[in-house]
Design a protein around this motif. Structure first.
Motif, PDB file in Angstrom:
ATOM      1  N   UNK A 107       0.854  -1.255   0.220  1.00 17.37           N
ATOM      2  CA  UNK A 107       0.005  -0.064  -0.132  1.00 17.37           C
ATOM      3  C   UNK A 107       1.064   1.259  -0.124  1.00 17.37           C
ATOM      4  N   UNK A 108       0.283   2.373  -0.344  1.00 14.10           N
ATOM      5  CA  UNK A 108       0.971   3.647  -0.624  1.00 14.10           C
ATOM      6  C   UNK A 108       0.991   4.211   0.973  1.00 14.10           C
ATOM      7  N   UNK A 109       2.218   4.811   1.101  1.00  8.49           N
ATOM      8  CA  UNK A 109       2.485   4.983   2.660  1.00  8.49           C
ATOM      9  C   UNK A 109       1.995   6.544   2.766  1.00  8.49           C
ATOM     10  N   UNK A 110       1.504   7.255   1.990  1.00  5.60           N
ATOM     11  CA  UNK A 110       0.973   8.641   2.163  1.00  5.60           C
ATOM     12  C   UNK A 110      -0.384   8.522   2.797  1.00  5.60           C
ATOM     13  N   UNK A 111      -0.794   9.520   3.363  1.00  5.10           N
ATOM     14  CA  UNK A 111      -2.043   9.653   4.325  1.00  5.10           C
ATOM     15  C   UNK A 111      -3.312  10.033   3.390  1.00  5.10           C
ATOM     16  N   UNK A 112      -4.222   9.696   3.732  1.00  6.26           N
ATOM     17  CA  UNK A 112      -5.588   9.757   2.880  1.00  6.26           C
ATOM     18  C   UNK A 112      -5.891  11.195   2.913  1.00  6.26           C
ATOM     19  N   UNK A 113      -6.080  11.618   1.635  1.00  3.60           N
ATOM     20  CA  UNK A 113      -6.547  13.218   1.496  1.00  3.60           C
ATOM     21  C   UNK A 113      -7.994  13.289   0.615  1.00  3.60           C
ATOM     22  N   UNK A 114      -9.097  13.733   0.990  1.00  4.32           N
ATOM     23  CA  UNK A 114     -10.188  13.719   0.398  1.00  4.32           C
ATOM     24  C   UNK A 114     -10.098  14.663  -0.932  1.00  4.32           C
ATOM     25  N   UNK A 115      -9.119  15.425  -1.171  1.00  5.43           N
ATOM     26  CA  UNK A 115      -8.812  16.355  -2.418  1.00  5.43           C
ATOM     27  C   UNK A 115      -8.461  15.437  -3.522  1.00  5.43           C
ATOM     28  N   UNK A 116      -7.985  14.388  -3.407  1.00  5.42           N
ATOM     29  CA  UNK A 116      -7.564  13.568  -4.341  1.00  5.42           C
ATOM     30  C   UNK A 116      -8.702  12.708  -4.812  1.00  5.42           C
ATOM     31  N   UNK A 117      -8.460  12.214  -6.034  1.00  2.00           N
ATOM     32  CA  UNK A 117      -9.638  11.377  -6.560  1.00  2.00           C
ATOM     33  C   UNK A 117      -9.637  10.198  -5.817  1.00  2.00           C
ATOM     34  N   UNK A 118     -11.072   9.634  -5.452  1.00  3.45           N
ATOM     35  CA  UNK A 118     -11.329   8.610  -4.483  1.00  3.45           C
ATOM     36  C   UNK A 118     -12.100   8.902  -3.568  1.00  3.45           C
TER      37      UNK A 118
END
Length: 133
Positions: free
Chosen positions: A64-75
């Motif tokens: 899995x990617x190690x970056x934190x979730x961000x609702x501004x990204x697609x998804x």
């Protein structure tokens, strides 16, 4: 033909053990399933919530990617848990306080009221009631 309701939600987390502990405290329940997917692609922990919804936590075996979730990204933007009254919303706000989970307090809008908070991976969660309840 009516469109079906949600049956389950599954999110990818960076630390399955930490997230399992956090969600177990939030849900007040232990997972009903904790296993490797038979193809070896992921491991998941699953909770059975009231109303029949299953809520899963996934880890992809270190891929899995190690970056934190961000609702501004697609998804995924956020996950909302539906409540039926202002009193219930207030009880959940107070429960978040008891658990030491930071939240934004009760926010009211013309489309409903809610309490927003985040999980250990920064995934946005919310308790929500429809207007007039």
């Amino acid at each position: 033909m009516a469109f079906p309701g949600l049956q389950h939600v599954a999110i990818t987390v960076s630390d399955l053990d930490a997230s399992t502990q956090w969600y177990s405290r939030l849900f007040g329940a232990d997972p009903v399933l904790d296993e490797d997917e038979e193809g070896g692609e992921f491991h998941h922990v699953v909770y059975a919530l009231d109303g029949g919804l299953l809520f899963g936590l996934h880890t992809h075996m270190g891929r899995e990617a190690k970056d934190r979730a961000d609702e501004r990204r697609t998804g995924l933007d956020h996950i909302s848990f539906g409540l039926s009254s202002t009193a219930e919303l207030e009880k959940w706000r107070d429960r978040l306080d008891e658990l030491g989970i930071q939240h934004g307090g009760i926010k009211k809008a013309h489309y409903g009221s809610g309490v927003s908070f985040r999980d250990p991976d920064n995934i946005a969660l919310e308790f929500f009631i429809a207007p007039g309840t």
